[in-house]
Design an enzyme around this catalytic site. Sequence first.
Site, PDB file in Angstrom:
ATOM      1  N   ARG A 332       0.827  -1.215   0.000  1.00 43.55           N
ATOM      2  CA  ARG A 332       0.000   0.000   0.000  1.00 43.55           C
ATOM      3  C   ARG A 332       0.863   1.267   0.000  1.00 43.55           C
ATOM      4  O   ARG A 332       0.443   2.312  -0.497  1.00 43.55           O
ATOM      5  CB  ARG A 332      -1.003   0.008   1.159  1.00 43.55           C
ATOM      6  CG  ARG A 332      -2.106   1.057   1.000  1.00 43.55           C
ATOM      7  CD  ARG A 332      -3.219   0.914   2.020  1.00 43.55           C
ATOM      8  NE  ARG A 332      -4.333   0.097   1.559  1.00 43.55           N
ATOM      9  CZ  ARG A 332      -5.443   0.564   0.970  1.00 43.55           C
ATOM     10  NH1 ARG A 332      -5.591   1.852   0.754  1.00 43.55           N
ATOM     11  NH2 ARG A 332      -6.394  -0.253   0.596  1.00 43.55           N
ATOM     12  N   GLU A 739      -9.490   6.185   7.288  1.00 44.25           N
ATOM     13  CA  GLU A 739      -8.065   6.437   7.133  1.00 44.25           C
ATOM     14  C   GLU A 739      -7.705   7.741   6.411  1.00 44.25           C
ATOM     15  O   GLU A 739      -6.736   8.391   6.774  1.00 44.25           O
ATOM     16  CB  GLU A 739      -7.412   5.259   6.381  1.00 44.25           C
ATOM     17  CG  GLU A 739      -7.395   3.982   7.188  1.00 44.25           C
ATOM     18  CD  GLU A 739      -7.121   2.776   6.312  1.00 44.25           C
ATOM     19  OE1 GLU A 739      -7.977   2.439   5.473  1.00 44.25           O
ATOM     20  OE2 GLU A 739      -6.056   2.167   6.453  1.00 44.25           O
TER      21      GLU A 739
END
Lengths: 793, 490
Positions: A332, A739
């Site tokens: 990621r 997030e």
Amino acid sequence: MPDAMSPDVIAPAPAPDRIEGAVHDSRRHESAHKHVSGEAVYVDDIAEPAGLLHVYLGLSGRAHARIRSIDLSPVRHAPGVVAVFTADDVPGVNDIGCMGRHDEPLFASTLVEHVGQPIFAVAAETRDQARRAAKLAVVEYEDLPAVLTIAAARDGERTLVTPPMTLAVGDADAALAAAPHRIEGRLAIGGQEHFYLESQIAMAVPGEDGELLIHVSTQHPTEVQHIVAHVLDVPGAAVTVEVRRMGGGFGGKETQSNLFAACTALVASRTGRAAKLRPDRDDDFQITGKRHDFEIDYRVGFDDSGLIRGVGMLFAARAGYAADLSGPVTDRALFHADNGYFYPAARLQSLPLKTNTVSNTAFRGFGGPQGMVAAERVIDEIAFALGKDPLEIRKRNFYGTDPETDGRNLTPYHQTVTDNILPELVAQLEETSGYWQRREDIRAFNAGSRILRKGLALTPVKFGISFTATHYNQAGALVHVYTDGSIQLNHGGTEMGQGLHTKVAQVVAEEFQVDVSAIRPTATNTGKVPNTSATAASSGADLNGKAAQAAARTIRERLVAFAAENWGVAPDAVRFERNRVWVGDRDMSFAELVRAAYMARVQLSATGFYKTPKIHWDRAAGRGTPFYYFAYGAACAEVTVDTLTGEYVVDRVDILHDCGRSLNPAIDEGQIEGGFVQGMGWLTMEELWWDGQGRLRTHAPSTYKIPACSDRPRVFNVALLENAPNREDSIFRSKAVGEPPFMLGMSVFHALSDAVASVAGHRLCPRLDAPATPERVLACIAALRERAVSSQP
Amino acid sequence: MRQRLRFYLGDELREIDAVDPTLTVLDWLRLSERRVGTKEGCAEGDCGACTVVVGRLDGDTLRYEAVNACIRFLATLDGCRLLTVEHLKGPDGALHPVQQAMVDCHGSQCGFCTPGFVMSLLALYLNEERPDGQRIDDALAGNLCRCTGYEPIVQAAHAMYGIGDRSSDRVADRAAMAEKLKALRDEEILSVGADGRRFLAPATVPQLAQLLLDNPGATIVAGATDVGLWVTKFQRVLPTVVYTGRVRALRRIEDRGDALVIGAGVTYSDAAAHIAALYPDFGELIRRIGAEQVRNMGTIGGNIANGSPIGDTPPALIACGATLRLRRGEEVRELPLEEFFLDYGKQDRREGEFVEAVILPKPAAGVRFRAYKIAKRFDQDISAVCGAFRLTLDGDGRVADIRIAFGGMAGTPKRAAGAEAVLLGRPWTEDSVRQGMAALAGDYSPLSDWRASAGYRSTVAANLLMKLYVETSDPAAETRLVGDRRLAHA
């Protein structure tokens, strides 16, 4: 502003034509009244079953060593001790790793690989006795060379805990070689402790025939179930995991709760007594993984206007001793190494390095933040090299808004960005924050200030929504309607404070058109909804909201069919409105309809299921569409730095964030503000400090400093982007919010860098590393002054 | 000798004969009483999740204070009233204004820190009418929240004043409770214990002096903000604890004309205004020591007697020229404070001796005092470096007197003898100051640790001298990031 009451604080009374707690309404957290009265039950608050044993862990004192011998008799003979367990006592597999790599033993037996690694568990009548006993083991170690830092790992054998990944688009080397300007550098970014206020905890209650009920503070009940079954060698069906709420998670309870649950399960299954394990804060810090620290080598080629031609980045991460989630986390990082910027050519590589430190894990953003900080550093480098404002370079390099015409929409993972709204979002924030005027004001202030210097930065966020492990993008729900019209709601997501249960209850209330107070969210339980995904990747409301909606719709459709048939109207003449149901021109309460349906033997319970459409990912090829959509945002931060001490304050922050059509603006604002402050803490004051023996010396709030009340921005303007529904068919066109706001904290880091740059007339990129503690800021100021002198013509 | 601990839990009188001397209020609440609304976040007084409110008599006035239940020993509640989060809701189940404001403002997310915030807010609500933003930040500095970013909690701190009638707050119940607590007051030594261990709490100085002669190995506990951690973190077993908090004579601040005599039992909170009146920047330093909960328990005397090299009041007191009064039995002696600190972990205190008071001289005309506390975080953090300076210039702008003391730079709080010598008699100019900065390097050899490297400590210590110079010579220069900015040029 701290002293001003913002008018939107008190939730407005519902409009008369709407149910209470409809979607898109600011609704208080479903547990708020219990939080404030101390009535909300956390695992340690559950009444303990008679005979409960308290478990404590015996930990490795060495970073890397062979265990020559262990004498546990002092532990066994300590007051109150009932039993001691080691690897030899594990009936199933001595492994709690989440990736199936068998690299994470429940108990180390012959080899310890980090300080704080569990070697044994002791069960005693009281927690105090168990804690005291756990210190009494006599372990003889034979030390082995320990690799503690990224540098040592990279310069050494470069052992990886999991296979690395490469993303490539275009020919990066050729693009770099051909670019008019090239810069390379290295950026170091520290890790972060989750510091959930409720430490890890689990309590296992034995049942009949090998069954276990486990209360645990976890984001991933299903994984706990699997791990416990695997450790005990029992079928998954024998293990039920329940989570009413966590006192914070932030990723730290995605896999890290496995250990505590497995330990209590082992004790409960072997003794027949309930067992509870709660490490104290210092042990929690030492035993559990954290956000990965990274060192990133970057190269960028660009033209005279600041337009990027090519990028190369190597992301070296300290993974710790085992894989845990380091693979997907470092993946990621690469997925977000572009942030919102188009790289015509790029090669991005990860290096998840094995070290003799605790195995790092998920933390809000999941590697994304580190990737994005690298992207923003690259932008800063270009801006300083060309003598331009970093905001200009940022805007210059945004992805295109129209993939058909712009030709600037392909990501390094070959997904086309189709929903880019950064240009208009940033333009709006630029305006509302008064960026350019303040840029002038700050220049003037700095010119006349001897000691204090101000800095300003506006940084964007583009964050990909979906688990990159495609199969995780599924969810289930279970909805029961009772004959009094009350509704129980269960789904696979867990509540860690983010307001998931509130939002999903609003979805169900909306479907039935009943007040949300009629919906009772219940504890997440693997016996109600099985095979759940972790509540992670910001996906909770997207996935579980859709699943619960599907369940509610199933029941509603049954009710419609029943009503249409029973009262002889067309199905479209049955309407649910504000706690009432209209059947043709007949109107009744929701409860009346439900009772009638029950009498007619209509099933009033249903499951719901959802899987995210359109996504796929081929990791080996580095190609696919891993993300369903992107969430966007931007923040503008102003700071003041003391150039004598390196201390600083955040004077003002303006945020504009994209929640699509927010399910609950009050809750989303809470996620934005809280995420921002947490992200700011990561890049500023939060510092993990290991000594030369691999011992973490910042292991409690006395030594590890998260932002306190007065550290929040003095002026804090937060707005949700309006009129921006999700272009994809997400739950009521909202966007995930867990997030993305975390990375808005980057604005503070870059504002600090900007303030530092002023000591050398903004001619040199400060290359500030994170966390930017006062010490690092002061060192950066000193280094910059030296560079300025040596670079004088 | 009274062998029964007495305090009020809410409105309920509790009388306890057998109590572990170091049992914490938090463990008693959660484990013995099963009142689980109060949470354990860190067990070291640094997160505030366990915050409770303690009512105590100050003279005849009932004062409510937020404290950390995790490091407070139960037996120190003798004569007090303990309020926990469970006491707030009305008999009809209605939320207290503090709770209602938190709900209305979305002040909770995961909820685990929330009971602690509610109790800190309660103390604020009971004590102060509509505090300003700075005061709210200070009142909440000891409560960590990892979810909200604090903004909605601060909004709740404003909003709670708009809900309900503060003057007749049901929970406060001031008049009745003050009478009840007065009825518990006595001059007897409290002696309670369990398993052969004792908690002794004298009420007078002679009792204290005698108890320490009789129990030479006893652990003296004042606020327990450090000793509490010996118990919760290191599981130390303390056979005999002598608690000074009941000795009213030690909790007094006496104005002697030329000096303040600050009793060893005076808390930071009690001392702050008195000290700030003499040395405003010392007041600002105290504002940043620990947090509200710690300042309500911790004492100036304890901060000294503890001997920590990173305690924040010793450098400031040394710079001010404070003296320490020690007592052993009937024998009293006084010494300059800096002489008390012999070496790391070693103080000039004999067995059976105790710190009775610290004597803080009032500033002479023309004295300029500055204190700077440097840490990773402004509030509730232990200093990497704490520097304190007392400067007097003569009519020609020369240094007539200078005292410089630092914490965090050596094994003890220590004066900068070399830098003082260089500066004394010189004109107060940038050139002199740079020579003083250079001399500081010879005064200290700091350590590197997780709070700061040796290099940073040395650089900052020198830079603080420069900051002092700028603040005393350039009234236009902005030098302060937090607190009252006017103090820079006061």
